[in-house]
Design a protein around this motif. Structure first.
Motif, mmCIF file in Angstrom:
data_model
loop_
_atom_site.group_PDB
_atom_site.id
_atom_site.type_symbol
_atom_site.label_atom_id
_atom_site.label_comp_id
_atom_site.label_asym_id
_atom_site.label_seq_id
_atom_site.Cartn_x
_atom_site.Cartn_y
_atom_site.Cartn_z
ATOM 1 N N ASN A 4 29.957 18.172 106.220
ATOM 2 C CA ASN A 4 31.147 18.249 107.080
ATOM 3 C C ASN A 4 32.427 18.052 106.275
ATOM 4 N N HIS A 5 32.314 18.047 104.960
ATOM 5 C CA HIS A 5 33.501 17.715 104.173
ATOM 6 C C HIS A 5 33.841 18.734 103.092
ATOM 7 N N TYR A 6 32.875 19.069 102.289
ATOM 8 C CA TYR A 6 33.167 19.917 101.128
ATOM 9 C C TYR A 6 33.369 21.375 101.540
ATOM 10 N N GLY A 7 34.320 22.008 100.902
ATOM 11 C CA GLY A 7 34.616 23.401 101.196
ATOM 12 C C GLY A 7 33.472 24.323 100.802
ATOM 13 N N GLY A 8 32.808 23.993 99.713
ATOM 14 C CA GLY A 8 31.718 24.866 99.258
ATOM 15 C C GLY A 8 30.536 24.054 98.771
ATOM 16 N N LEU A 9 29.388 24.686 98.745
ATOM 17 C CA LEU A 9 28.182 23.982 98.292
ATOM 18 C C LEU A 9 28.251 23.635 96.801
ATOM 19 N N ASP A 10 28.922 24.490 96.031
ATOM 20 C CA ASP A 10 29.001 24.252 94.578
ATOM 21 C C ASP A 10 29.579 22.869 94.286
ATOM 22 N N THR A 11 30.671 22.548 94.996
ATOM 23 C CA THR A 11 31.328 21.253 94.764
ATOM 24 C C THR A 11 30.439 20.114 95.245
ATOM 25 N N LEU A 12 29.762 20.353 96.354
ATOM 26 C CA LEU A 12 28.880 19.301 96.864
ATOM 27 C C LEU A 12 27.744 19.031 95.867
ATOM 28 N N ILE A 13 27.145 20.076 95.358
ATOM 29 C CA ILE A 13 26.054 19.908 94.377
ATOM 30 C C ILE A 13 26.589 19.158 93.158
ATOM 31 N N SER A 14 27.752 19.560 92.724
ATOM 32 C CA SER A 14 28.350 18.967 91.540
ATOM 33 C C SER A 14 28.660 17.477 91.760
ATOM 34 N N ASP A 15 29.174 17.149 92.954
ATOM 35 C CA ASP A 15 29.512 15.747 93.227
ATOM 36 C C ASP A 15 28.272 14.868 93.388
ATOM 37 N N TRP A 16 27.213 15.427 93.961
ATOM 38 C CA TRP A 16 25.983 14.620 94.009
ATOM 39 C C TRP A 16 25.581 14.230 92.580
ATOM 40 N N ARG A 17 25.739 15.185 91.667
ATOM 41 C CA ARG A 17 25.378 14.873 90.273
ATOM 42 C C ARG A 17 26.347 13.869 89.655
ATOM 43 N N SER A 18 27.654 14.241 89.666
ATOM 44 C CA SER A 18 28.599 13.460 88.863
ATOM 45 C C SER A 18 29.020 12.148 89.508
ATOM 46 N N GLU A 19 29.038 12.107 90.855
ATOM 47 C CA GLU A 19 29.541 10.899 91.525
ATOM 48 C C GLU A 19 28.434 9.954 91.965
ATOM 49 N N VAL A 20 27.224 10.439 92.016
ATOM 50 C CA VAL A 20 26.142 9.581 92.515
ATOM 51 C C VAL A 20 25.022 9.430 91.470
ATOM 52 N N LEU A 21 24.433 10.557 91.070
ATOM 53 C CA LEU A 21 23.245 10.461 90.216
ATOM 54 C C LEU A 21 23.572 9.935 88.814
ATOM 55 N N GLU A 22 24.587 10.479 88.198
ATOM 56 C CA GLU A 22 24.891 10.032 86.831
ATOM 57 C C GLU A 22 25.315 8.561 86.783
ATOM 58 N N PRO A 23 26.206 8.115 87.684
ATOM 59 C CA PRO A 23 26.525 6.671 87.651
ATOM 60 C C PRO A 23 25.292 5.790 87.900
ATOM 61 N N LEU A 24 24.398 6.282 88.758
ATOM 62 C CA LEU A 24 23.204 5.489 89.051
ATOM 63 C C LEU A 24 22.284 5.429 87.828
ATOM 64 N N ILE A 25 22.098 6.573 87.178
ATOM 65 C CA ILE A 25 21.249 6.590 85.979
ATOM 66 C C ILE A 25 21.852 5.666 84.916
ATOM 67 N N LYS A 26 23.168 5.705 84.832
ATOM 68 C CA LYS A 26 23.839 4.835 83.852
ATOM 69 C C LYS A 26 23.559 3.361 84.169
ATOM 70 N N ASP A 27 23.724 2.998 85.445
ATOM 71 C CA ASP A 27 23.456 1.614 85.863
ATOM 72 C C ASP A 27 22.025 1.211 85.526
ATOM 73 N N LEU A 28 21.094 2.105 85.837
ATOM 74 C CA LEU A 28 19.683 1.784 85.618
ATOM 75 C C LEU A 28 19.365 1.677 84.122
ATOM 76 N N SER A 29 20.089 2.452 83.331
ATOM 77 C CA SER A 29 19.817 2.416 81.887
ATOM 78 C C SER A 29 20.174 1.048 81.299
ATOM 79 N N THR A 30 21.060 0.335 81.967
ATOM 80 C CA THR A 30 21.448 -0.980 81.446
ATOM 81 C C THR A 30 20.356 -2.032 81.671
ATOM 82 N N VAL A 31 19.381 -1.694 82.535
ATOM 83 C CA VAL A 31 18.290 -2.666 82.758
ATOM 84 C C VAL A 31 16.946 -2.109 82.271
ATOM 85 N N GLY A 32 17.001 -1.136 81.376
ATOM 86 C CA GLY A 32 15.765 -0.714 80.717
ATOM 87 C C GLY A 32 15.216 0.639 81.114
#
Lengths: 343, 332
Positions: B149-177
């Motif tokens: 209900n927010h993003y103008g296109g799917l491309d941006t949504l796919i990209s934001d799931w990666r850059s705003e959610v998955l990558e920060p999470l992987i980074k956080d998890l990498s700090t604990v092994g």
């Protein structure tokens, strides 16, 4: 009762099948599983529960009640337990922390004997209604919700199930049942299987001379529409309240009866009868009044019993508003149809 | 022969765990009792894996309802909707409704959960080599299962799931092994996905793999419910990850042609069918492994093709035990 004599009020009201089990029955079942009660005591409790929920439906004004599927824990499990060739390995997750005992087919399926005949006979005995409804889970849904370890294909498995269900419906006919509903919630899940799935459903009704409806819910009706004419059932009972009465245009050129879902069973909010009447008014643009039954979207079993009961009252009241309008046009009755076409 | 057995994704909650959840959700037991129960269940799973010789695994995802939940609960900009069917399974999940820009919440529990599971695994395996993977849904799968209900296109949504959610999470998890993440991408190979979206999905995955690699995290890209052959040459863009193939998604064995045709070196053969209770035939598993070797794969893993939630626990354990026996025999 002969077929030619069975008249029903215009827009007959009915249920899809399941109805909430009374709290005391749920506790009794728990006690039975803990070994506190014997089998005959459980049977008696089920009978009492059927009497109670049939009374709820009739008191709410429903024309065609069911037994509320009080004896069934789950719609596939119940049939798989009573057909030879199935085993149960354990529970499988459906969502969140909700599980069902998904059966596995491990040998050739076999009709072991009546599955729902006694359910029907008891319901017939305790209901005051002219016509009662018996529900049966369809072959496609049983096949789709089972593990197939034996048959070469799902198609072959579903065809075998269709023969078994056909036998059961013929036995229901022999003991006087007038109205059976095949439940196929999984029907449109795999659009590429629709061609043979429709053949399988038609196999279920082969040689059957009573009314057979088909209930399909929470599905993509655009996938179902091309098959309306091919289906040899007399009624399609479809869910519309949940989708805000969108997609009504798929009913254009429907050549059979419609079981029109006007009550949302996944929402505890009680509908307004005027909104129910409005929705019926909308569907009348597509389907002739003598070809419409009024029902909830689906089984009511997930609702608290008092809410289910209130929702049925509202449904009946909504239908009454429209009946009043129709009576001014001289339309007061319809007949119980067996044919695959309406009008 | 260097073929290793793995447990991917979820392991079915036992009846004990399911009951524990029910009691917790209905307020019959307090949080600490629930935590203790989950810990016990995780230890039991690790003990079982140790016993059958599997040392590359997940923690069974006992705290997860599906591959999206509870992750989406900890993402800002997301509301959670009613139930939606998970592809063509009789399995449903609560879908994310995207109401505003996505951002991983700072308050998420995944770091703590991963650390706890890793400590438990190390303890059970008593110093021997293990690899604990964290399963996460991929950006394309997340986007195509979202109500946008927010993003103008799917491309941006796919990209934001990666850059705003998955990558920060992987980074956080990498700090604990965390050293290996499982990215689940059924949408990448699903029949309903357009080629155009597959292309976008692959591009985003490629960025994600590079990012993970830059912080020392290896990516296992699991594709299922469809044949990897649908990706054609696009697969080259992600082939530095370990690529999971669903052995049952194509005519027998044909999904493996992708190994030959595109020179895949690192593969996870999903030969254990998570959608049927029928036991796998040893000769089919052997054939799959030999074919992968013939086609030039150098790093071969075998495991379940999809999350194991679709089969009862008793069958899942039997299948894993059997798979382990077959592969061990082959090694000899």
């Amino acid at each position: 009762m002969g077929w030619s004599k069975i008249e029903l009020p215009i827009l007959p009201t009915t249920v899809i099948g399941s109805y909430p089990r009374p709290k005391w029955l749920r506790e009794f079942i728990k006690g039975y599983r803990e070994g506190k009660y014997k089998e005959d005591q459980l049977r008696e409790a089920f009978d009492d529960a059927v009497i109670a929920v049939v009374h709820d439906q009739e008191d709410a004004g429903v024309d065609i009640p069911s037994d509320g599927e009080q004896r069934r824990d789950e719609m596939v499990e119940y049939f798989a337990e009573r057909i030879g060739g199935f085993v149960f390995y354990g529970p499988v997750r459906v969502w969140g922390n909700n599980y069902f005992r998904k059966p596995a087919v491990v040998s050739k399926l076999k009709y072991k004997g009546p599955i729902v005949i006694n359910e029907y006979l008891f319901l017939r005995k305790v209901s005051k209604a002219k016509v009662v409804k018996v529900t049966i889970t369809g072959p496609y849904t049983i096949a789709d919700w089972s593990f197939n370890e034996y048959y070469r294909s799902k198609d072959e498995l579903a065809s075998e199930l269709a023969k078994i269900i056909n036998t059961e419906i013929k036995k229901l006919e022999e003991v006087g049942a007038l109205y059976v509903q095949i439940d196929e919630p999984a029907l449109t899940t795999h659009p590429d299987e629709m061609d043979w799935a429709i053949d399988v459903i038609n196999e279920v009704v082969k040689g059957v001379n009573i009314k057979v409806g088909l209930h399909v819910c929470y599905s993509n009706y655009k996938v179902l529409k091309p098959y309306f004419d091919e289906l040899k059932v007399s009624q399609l009972a479809l869910e519309f309240a949940n989708r805000g009465f969108r997609d009504l245009n798929i009913l254009k050129n429907l050549n059979k009866e419609l079981g029109f879902g006007v009550i949302d069973v996944h929402n505890r909010r009680i509908e307004d009868p005027r909104d129910v009447a409005k929705a019926i008014g909308k569907v009348l643009r597509y389907v002739e009044p003598e070809c419409i039954y009024i029902n909830p979207d689906c089984g009511l079993k997930l609702l608290p019993r008092n809410i289910a009961r209130r929702k049925l009252e509202v449904m009946v009241q909504g239908a009454k508003y429209v009946r009043e309008r129709l009576s001014r046009r001289g339309l007061t009755n319809t007949i119980l149809r067996r044919s695959a076409e309406c009008p | 022969m260097n073929v290793r057995i793995v447990l991917n994704a979820s392991y079915p909650r036992t009846e004990y765990v399911a009951k524990l959840y029910s009691r917790f959700l209905s307020g019959k037991i307090p949080g600490d009792e629930f935590e203790k129960g989950i810990e016990e269940a995780t230890i039991n799973l690790f003990k079982f894996l140790k016993e059958i010789g599997i040392n590359i695994f997940t923690d069974g995802m006992f705290r997860w309802d599906d591959i999206f939940n509870p992750l989406i609960k900890y993402v800002e900009g997301v509301k959670i909707n009613g139930l939606i069917r998970f592809y063509d399974n009789n399995f449903f999940f609560r879908a994310p409704i995207i109401e505003s820009k996505l951002k991983l919440s700072n308050e998420h529990p995944f770091k703590e959960w991963f650390k706890k599971s890793l400590d438990l695994a190390k303890n059970v395996f008593d110093g021997s080599e293990i690899l604990l993977k964290q399963p996460l849904p991929g950006p394309l799968t997340l986007a195509l299962n979202s109500i946008n209900n927010h993003y103008g296109g799917l491309d941006t949504l796919i990209s934001d799931w990666r850059s705003e959610v998955l990558e920060p999470l992987i980074k956080d998890l990498s700090t604990v092994g965390l050293s290996a993440v499982e990215i689940h991408e059924p949408s990448l190979v699903w029949k309903g996905t357009s080629d155009e979206l597959r292309k976008v999905g692959v591009k985003e995955l490629s960025y994600l793999i590079d990012y993970a690699s830059s912080i020392g995290v290896d990516v296992w890209l699991l594709t299922y419910f469809g044949s990897l052959r649908k990706l054609r040459e696009l697969v080259n863009e992600v082939s530095r990850a370990i690529i999971g193939l669903d052995y049952y998604s194509d005519e027998r064995g044909r999904v493996q042609l992708v190994i030959r045709d595109y020179g895949l070196k690192r593969v996870m053969l999903g030969v254990l069918n998570a959608r049927n209770t029928l036991m796998e035939r040893p000769e089919n598993i052997r054939r799959a492994i030999f074919k992968a070797l013939d086609y030039g794969a150098k790093e071969i893993y075998v495991g379940n093709n999809a999350p194991l939630d679709f089969i009862p626990e008793v069958i899942a354990s039997k299948k894993l035990r059997r798979l382990s026996r077959i592969v061990r025999k082959l090694r000899r």
